[in-house]
Design a protein around this motif. Structure first.
Motif, PDB file in Angstrom:
ATOM      1  N   ASN A   1     164.394 -54.547  -4.776  1.00 61.86           N
ATOM      2  CA  ASN A   1     163.189 -55.319  -4.430  1.00 61.86           C
ATOM      3  C   ASN A   1     163.380 -56.132  -3.152  1.00 61.86           C
ATOM      4  O   ASN A   1     162.836 -57.220  -3.012  1.00 61.86           O
ATOM      5  CB  ASN A   1     162.790 -56.285  -5.564  1.00 61.86           C
ATOM      6  CG  ASN A   1     162.904 -55.693  -6.945  1.00 61.86           C
ATOM      7  OD1 ASN A   1     162.869 -54.474  -7.100  1.00 61.86           O
ATOM      8  ND2 ASN A   1     163.049 -56.517  -7.958  1.00 61.86           N
ATOM      9  N   ALA A   2     164.155 -55.601  -2.203  1.00 58.82           N
ATOM     10  CA  ALA A   2     164.446 -56.341  -0.976  1.00 58.82           C
ATOM     11  C   ALA A   2     163.815 -55.649   0.228  1.00 58.82           C
ATOM     12  O   ALA A   2     163.642 -54.422   0.246  1.00 58.82           O
ATOM     13  CB  ALA A   2     165.953 -56.459  -0.781  1.00 58.82           C
ATOM     14  N   GLN A   3     163.490 -56.455   1.249  1.00 58.56           N
ATOM     15  CA  GLN A   3     162.933 -55.924   2.485  1.00 58.56           C
ATOM     16  C   GLN A   3     164.066 -55.830   3.518  1.00 58.56           C
ATOM     17  O   GLN A   3     164.766 -56.817   3.782  1.00 58.56           O
ATOM     18  CB  GLN A   3     161.808 -56.832   3.007  1.00 58.56           C
ATOM     19  CG  GLN A   3     160.626 -56.950   2.050  1.00 58.56           C
ATOM     20  CD  GLN A   3     160.856 -57.960   0.936  1.00 58.56           C
ATOM     21  OE1 GLN A   3     161.302 -59.085   1.194  1.00 58.56           O
ATOM     22  NE2 GLN A   3     160.526 -57.581  -0.298  1.00 58.56           N
ATOM     23  N   LEU A   4     164.232 -54.662   4.116  1.00 59.37           N
ATOM     24  CA  LEU A   4     165.371 -54.429   5.003  1.00 59.37           C
ATOM     25  C   LEU A   4     165.345 -55.328   6.232  1.00 59.37           C
ATOM     26  O   LEU A   4     166.399 -55.732   6.737  1.00 59.37           O
ATOM     27  CB  LEU A   4     165.409 -52.962   5.429  1.00 59.37           C
ATOM     28  CG  LEU A   4     165.691 -51.936   4.315  1.00 59.37           C
ATOM     29  CD1 LEU A   4     165.734 -50.526   4.892  1.00 59.37           C
ATOM     30  CD2 LEU A   4     166.998 -52.256   3.589  1.00 59.37           C
ATOM     31  N   CYS A   5     164.151 -55.660   6.710  1.00 67.39           N
ATOM     32  CA  CYS A   5     164.082 -56.483   7.926  1.00 67.39           C
ATOM     33  C   CYS A   5     164.570 -57.906   7.677  1.00 67.39           C
ATOM     34  O   CYS A   5     164.850 -58.638   8.635  1.00 67.39           O
ATOM     35  CB  CYS A   5     162.661 -56.495   8.492  1.00 67.39           C
ATOM     36  SG  CYS A   5     161.410 -57.218   7.403  1.00 67.39           S
ATOM     37  N   LEU A   6     164.692 -58.310   6.398  1.00 71.04           N
ATOM     38  CA  LEU A   6     165.199 -59.644   6.057  1.00 71.04           C
ATOM     39  C   LEU A   6     166.628 -59.579   5.534  1.00 71.04           C
ATOM     40  O   LEU A   6     167.142 -60.571   5.004  1.00 71.04           O
ATOM     41  CB  LEU A   6     164.300 -60.298   4.992  1.00 71.04           C
ATOM     42  CG  LEU A   6     162.820 -60.439   5.361  1.00 71.04           C
ATOM     43  CD1 LEU A   6     162.056 -61.070   4.200  1.00 71.04           C
ATOM     44  CD2 LEU A   6     162.645 -61.263   6.625  1.00 71.04           C
ATOM     45  N   THR A   7     167.255 -58.421   5.679  1.00 76.84           N
ATOM     46  CA  THR A   7     168.570 -58.186   5.081  1.00 76.84           C
ATOM     47  C   THR A   7     169.563 -57.772   6.157  1.00 76.84           C
ATOM     48  O   THR A   7     169.226 -56.995   7.055  1.00 76.84           O
ATOM     49  CB  THR A   7     168.465 -57.065   4.020  1.00 76.84           C
ATOM     50  OG1 THR A   7     167.455 -57.403   3.080  1.00 76.84           O
ATOM     51  CG2 THR A   7     169.780 -56.881   3.285  1.00 76.84           C
ATOM     52  N   ASP A   8     170.769 -58.292   6.060  1.00 74.43           N
ATOM     53  CA  ASP A   8     171.828 -57.929   6.999  1.00 74.43           C
ATOM     54  C   ASP A   8     172.062 -56.422   6.969  1.00 74.43           C
ATOM     55  O   ASP A   8     172.201 -55.825   5.892  1.00 74.43           O
ATOM     56  CB  ASP A   8     173.114 -58.679   6.628  1.00 74.43           C
ATOM     57  CG  ASP A   8     174.163 -58.621   7.730  1.00 74.43           C
ATOM     58  OD1 ASP A   8     174.535 -57.495   8.115  1.00 74.43           O
ATOM     59  OD2 ASP A   8     174.610 -59.684   8.174  1.00 74.43           O
TER      60      ASP A   8
ATOM     61  N   ASP B   1     157.193 -65.089   6.085  1.00 74.04           N
ATOM     62  CA  ASP B   1     156.426 -64.978   7.315  1.00 74.04           C
ATOM     63  C   ASP B   1     157.281 -64.404   8.442  1.00 74.04           C
ATOM     64  O   ASP B   1     156.893 -64.415   9.607  1.00 74.04           O
ATOM     65  CB  ASP B   1     155.839 -66.335   7.715  1.00 74.04           C
ATOM     66  CG  ASP B   1     156.895 -67.410   7.917  1.00 74.04           C
ATOM     67  OD1 ASP B   1     158.116 -67.094   7.837  1.00 74.04           O
ATOM     68  OD2 ASP B   1     156.519 -68.584   8.140  1.00 74.04           O
ATOM     69  N   ARG B   2     158.481 -63.901   8.049  1.00 79.37           N
ATOM     70  CA  ARG B   2     159.380 -63.340   9.058  1.00 79.37           C
ATOM     71  C   ARG B   2     159.493 -61.823   8.951  1.00 79.37           C
ATOM     72  O   ARG B   2     160.383 -61.212   9.533  1.00 79.37           O
ATOM     73  CB  ARG B   2     160.778 -63.979   8.910  1.00 79.37           C
ATOM     74  CG  ARG B   2     160.728 -65.497   9.068  1.00 79.37           C
ATOM     75  CD  ARG B   2     162.024 -66.172   8.648  1.00 79.37           C
ATOM     76  NE  ARG B   2     161.740 -67.517   8.118  1.00 79.37           N
ATOM     77  CZ  ARG B   2     162.641 -68.306   7.558  1.00 79.37           C
ATOM     78  NH1 ARG B   2     163.905 -67.878   7.431  1.00 79.37           N
ATOM     79  NH2 ARG B   2     162.305 -69.488   7.099  1.00 79.37           N
ATOM     80  N   ILE B   3     158.597 -61.221   8.189  1.00 77.06           N
ATOM     81  CA  ILE B   3     158.554 -59.759   8.108  1.00 77.06           C
ATOM     82  C   ILE B   3     158.199 -59.192   9.475  1.00 77.06           C
ATOM     83  O   ILE B   3     157.235 -59.636  10.112  1.00 77.06           O
ATOM     84  CB  ILE B   3     157.498 -59.305   7.067  1.00 77.06           C
ATOM     85  CG1 ILE B   3     157.867 -59.800   5.669  1.00 77.06           C
ATOM     86  CG2 ILE B   3     157.342 -57.787   7.081  1.00 77.06           C
ATOM     87  CD1 ILE B   3     159.109 -59.164   5.107  1.00 77.06           C
ATOM     88  N   SER B   4     158.972 -58.218   9.933  1.00 78.87           N
ATOM     89  CA  SER B   4     158.673 -57.597  11.223  1.00 78.87           C
ATOM     90  C   SER B   4     159.155 -56.152  11.198  1.00 78.87           C
ATOM     91  O   SER B   4     160.206 -55.851  10.613  1.00 78.87           O
ATOM     92  CB  SER B   4     159.364 -58.351  12.366  1.00 78.87           C
ATOM     93  OG  SER B   4     160.769 -58.351  12.193  1.00 78.87           O
TER      94      SER B   4
END
Length: 391
Positions: free
Chosen positions: A333-340, A384-387
């Motif tokens: 359930n994680a978003q890659l753009c927020l993950t190392d 709000d940092r999804i990109s």
């Protein structure tokens, strides 16, 4: 919201003809087979997409473009709205004519089939997505026992969840045995808080069933007992859970430790990883899971919400500890753009297909096909940092 549309699993606005000949609470396998043997037709529902249908089925599920021939009695017809176009051969549905209700219980094409066994629970977790209720819901077990024989035996996996499934006592074992008997090639994944297994006899009974592919998903939210007990709102829960895991492994039952990532768990995440690597190295899997904005989570959002980007370093460190200890670990359930990027290889697309979404900010991302995306409920709060990740 996103490009995926949630699948409608149930409706109470279904057009059942007057004088229905369908059982008051029928659980039926859906068929599209014109050559189905007659004895099987009498217990199944034929899915009508065109203008023809073979005789002899217990009921006929008529999609908007379908038309039953005159030889099918009106009393056996159920007219479905467009949102049930996804139904197909081998699915299992519940029909309740007096309430105008249909509910999809199993989808043959989906890898995400799970069954809620009870709404009762002895925890009261801050972020519970299925808030417990003290109700007499034993009918659910009867319904699942009627469904299991109708499931395609080539199904890869099914899940049991709650509430707390083990509160069913002996009926819990009855369900596991039914899965073993009717689905000899299907894995069974059960979500439980593990506390009931602190009774060694209970754990021994489950082990004695010798299910061919069983995994219990059990949460541990901190390395400190009082923190875990606060999150699950139950004194002594940590000690019972740890004893339960030890008993289960002693009796040969596979265990997955599950950790939901939120404000109350992420600060001690590396310490929890070290605790697991030191004390529970023998568990079979560790799943670190993003927060679902359902149930109690929405009520306790201020105490739980933290932007995944703010615990990026703790998550990377924890996964590194577990991986170096050679423990199997996954990130759900994680978003890659927020993950190392160093831990992308542990991330899985795990959200059930009927409730997975992507946000408008995801448009153009080259990693979208590999990213876990969002629960549909994430519209209440998301980073709000999804990109989009570019080449």
């Amino acid at each position: 919201m996103g490009e995926h549309q949630m699948i409608t699993l149930g409706s109470r606005k279904i057009d059942f003809a007057a004088g229905q000949e369908i059982d008051p609470r029928a659980i039926v396998r859906v068929s599209t087979d014109y050559h189905r043997p007659l004895p099987l037709r009498a217990r199944e529902a034929f899915l009508v997409r065109g203008d023809d249908a073979p005789a002899g089925f217990a009921s006929y599920l008529v999609l908007p473009n379908g038309r039953c021939p005159d030889n099918v009695a009106a009393q056996r017809r159920v007219h479905l709205p467009p949102e049930f176009e996804y139904l197909d051969d081998g699915d299992v549905v519940r029909l309740v004519p007096e309430r105008g209700e249909i509910r999809t219980l199993y989808r043959r094409s989906s890898p995400h089939n799970s069954f809620l066994l009870t709404e009762r629970c002895n925890n009261y977790c801050l972020m519970c997505s299925q808030p417990p209720r003290d109700v007499n819901d034993g009918w659910i077990v009867d319904e699942i026992l009627a469904t299991i024989p109708l499931i395609d035996p080539d199904t890869g996996e099914i899940g049991f969840t709650g509430g707390e499934p083990t509160l069913l006592g002996g009926r819990f074992f009855e369900l596991v045995q039914a899965c073993k008997s009717y689905l000899p090639r299907t894995a069974l994944h059960i979500l439980t808080n593990g506390r009931t297994f602190s009774d060694d006899a209970f754990a021994r009974t489950l082990g004695s069933l010798q299910h061919h592919d069983l995994m219990l998903g059990i949460p541990i939210y901190a390395d400190l007992p009082h923190v875990h007990d606060y999150i699950v709102q139950a004194d002594g829960a940590f000690d019972e859970t740890i004893r339960g895991i030890l008993n289960l492994k002693r009796h040969g039952v596979r265990v997955e430790v599950r950790v939901v990532l939120h404000k109350q768990t992420v600060t001690r995440l590396p310490a929890l990883a070290a605790f697991l690597a030191r004390n529970l190295l023998f568990v079979d899997h560790v799943a670190l899971m993003g927060l679902e904005m359902m149930g109690f989570t929405r009520a306790n959002l201020d105490a739980l919400w933290i932007d995944p980007d703010d615990y990026r370093s703790e998550l990377t460190e924890a996964i590194g500890i577990l991986d170096r200890a050679r423990m199997r670990v996954s990130l759900y359930n994680a978003q890659l753009c927020l993950t190392d990027q160093r831990i992308w290889r542990f991330a899985k697309r795990s959200i059930s297909d009927w409730k997975q979404e992507y946000m408008p900010e995801c448009e153009g991302c080259i990693m979208k096909g590999d990213c876990g995306g969002f629960f549909a409920s994430a519209k209440h709060r998301y980073s709000d940092r999804i990109s989009p990740i570019a080449a």
